[in-house]
Design an enzyme around this catalytic site. Structure first.
Site, short mmCIF file in Angstrom:
data_model
loop_
_atom_site.label_atom_id
_atom_site.label_comp_id
_atom_site.label_asym_id
_atom_site.label_seq_id
_atom_site.Cartn_x
_atom_site.Cartn_y
_atom_site.Cartn_z
N HIS A 14 0.84 -1.20 0.00
CA HIS A 14 0.00 0.00 0.00
C HIS A 14 0.87 1.25 0.00
CE1 HIS A 14 -2.93 -3.05 1.18
NE2 HIS A 14 -3.85 -2.24 0.72
N ASP A 74 9.17 -6.30 2.34
CA ASP A 74 9.28 -5.66 3.65
C ASP A 74 10.68 -5.09 3.73
OD1 ASP A 74 7.64 -5.17 6.11
OD2 ASP A 74 9.54 -5.79 6.98
N GLY A 161 10.24 7.89 1.45
CA GLY A 161 10.76 7.47 2.75
C GLY A 161 12.06 8.17 3.13
P1 ITT Z 1 3.62 -1.97 2.75
O1 ITT Z 1 3.78 -2.73 4.04
O2 ITT Z 1 2.20 -1.77 2.36
O3 ITT Z 1 4.46 -2.54 1.65
P2 ITT Z 1 5.05 0.07 4.22
O4 ITT Z 1 5.51 1.45 3.87
O5 ITT Z 1 4.29 -0.10 5.50
O6 ITT Z 1 4.20 -0.47 2.99
P3 ITT Z 1 7.23 -1.48 5.29
O7 ITT Z 1 6.47 -1.95 6.47
O8 ITT Z 1 8.10 -2.48 4.58
O9 ITT Z 1 6.27 -0.90 4.17
O10 ITT Z 1 8.08 -0.23 5.72
C1 ITT Z 1 9.23 0.11 5.05
C2 ITT Z 1 9.57 1.55 5.29
O11 ITT Z 1 11.00 1.67 5.15
C3 ITT Z 1 8.97 2.43 4.23
O12 ITT Z 1 7.76 3.00 4.64
C4 ITT Z 1 10.05 3.46 4.00
O13 ITT Z 1 9.90 4.52 4.85
C5 ITT Z 1 11.33 2.76 4.35
N1 ITT Z 1 11.95 2.34 3.10
C6 ITT Z 1 11.96 1.10 2.56
N2 ITT Z 1 12.54 1.10 1.37
C7 ITT Z 1 12.92 2.37 1.13
C8 ITT Z 1 13.55 3.00 0.06
O14 ITT Z 1 13.89 2.36 -1.05
N3 ITT Z 1 13.77 4.31 0.15
C9 ITT Z 1 13.41 5.00 1.25
N4 ITT Z 1 12.79 4.48 2.30
C10 ITT Z 1 12.54 3.16 2.25
#
Ligand code: ITT
Length: 211
Positions: A14, A74, A161
């Site tokens: 999401h 994740d 992010g």
């Molecule tokens: P979904 O679970 O729906 O996939 P989420 O944002 O909650 O979305 P996560 O629980 O995996 O996903 O959280 C990962 C967080 O880590 C994400 O919200 C980003 O803030 C950070 N993150 C992951 N990959 C990143 C990237 O390539 N660049 C910057 N921040 C990243």
């Protein structure tokens, strides 16, 4: 035995930033992809203790609900001087409004409190765990990381992010200053730069065939 992805795939995220990257990574393989949001699927609780188990929770929940193979990521940022925080809690540090300026400022405040002002004391890495789950419970799982240094103030408006704070090793621009194609760093630019692209290369080797 590894299993090939051959038909329609649900992208079980999401997060719009991730969704865009996951679609770009899949594009050369000609797989029809539909997102969890488009299918109206809910978000399962991420109750795992590590990236791998949370990716599996998300992929399995979507595969069961949509009755289609489902692809989840994740991920998060792991900061050495903060004993690995925020790690699997990276999304939660942005709070209910998902404000990553707040989350980045929190990391910076904690680094300052610990006197982590020089690059060698500001080491961090991103992790991406990818899971493809099929409705019959078959799983394919891979994981990768990219190492770098945290800069302050954040630089760039690309990506999502924590990207503006993360300077990958060997580069002079943060992920926030890179177009997504450069952040992926796939051929002809490289063999994979971001954690997600590096994990995807491993997944493609076992599950995908270029079209
Ligand atoms: P979904 O679970 O729906 O996939 P989420 O944002 O909650 O979305 P996560 O629980 O995996 O996903 O959280 C990962 C967080 O880590 C994400 O919200 C980003 O803030 C950070 N993150 C992951 N990959 C990143 C990237 O390539 N660049 C910057 N921040 C990243």
């Amino acid at each position: 035995m590894h299993r090939r992805i051959t038909d329609k795939l649900v992208i079980a995220t999401h997060n719009p930033g991730k969704l865009a990257e996951m679609k770009e990574l899949l594009a050369p393989y000609g797989i029809e992809a539909v997102s969890a949001g488009e299918l109206g699927l809910g978000e399962p609780d991420e109750t795992g203790n590590d990236f791998r188990s949370n990716a599996a929770i998300k992929a399995i929940a979507a595969a069961k609900a949509a009755k289609l193979p489902s692809f989840a990521d994740d991920s998060g940022i792991v900061v050495d001087a903060l004993d690995g925080a925020p790690g699997i809690f990276s999304a939660r540090w942005a709070g209910p409004t998902k404000d990553f300026n707040v989350a980045m400022a929190r990391i910076e405040r904690l680094l300052q409190e610990r006197g982590s002002t020089t690059p060698d004391r500001r080491r961090a890495h991103f992790v991406s765990a990818l899971c493809v789950a099929w409705p019959d419970d078959h799983l394919e799982e891979v994981q990768a990381r990219v190492d770098g240094t945290l800069v302050w103030p954040p630089r760039g408006t690309a990506g999502f992010g924590y990207d503006p704070m993360f300077l990958p090793d060997g580069h002079s621009r943060t992920f926030g200053e890179m177009e997504s194609i450069e952040k992926h760093g796939l051929p002809p630019l490289g063999l994979g730069l971001s954690h997600r692209a590096r994990a995807f290369v491993k997944l493609a080797e076992i599950c995908l065939e270029p079209r």
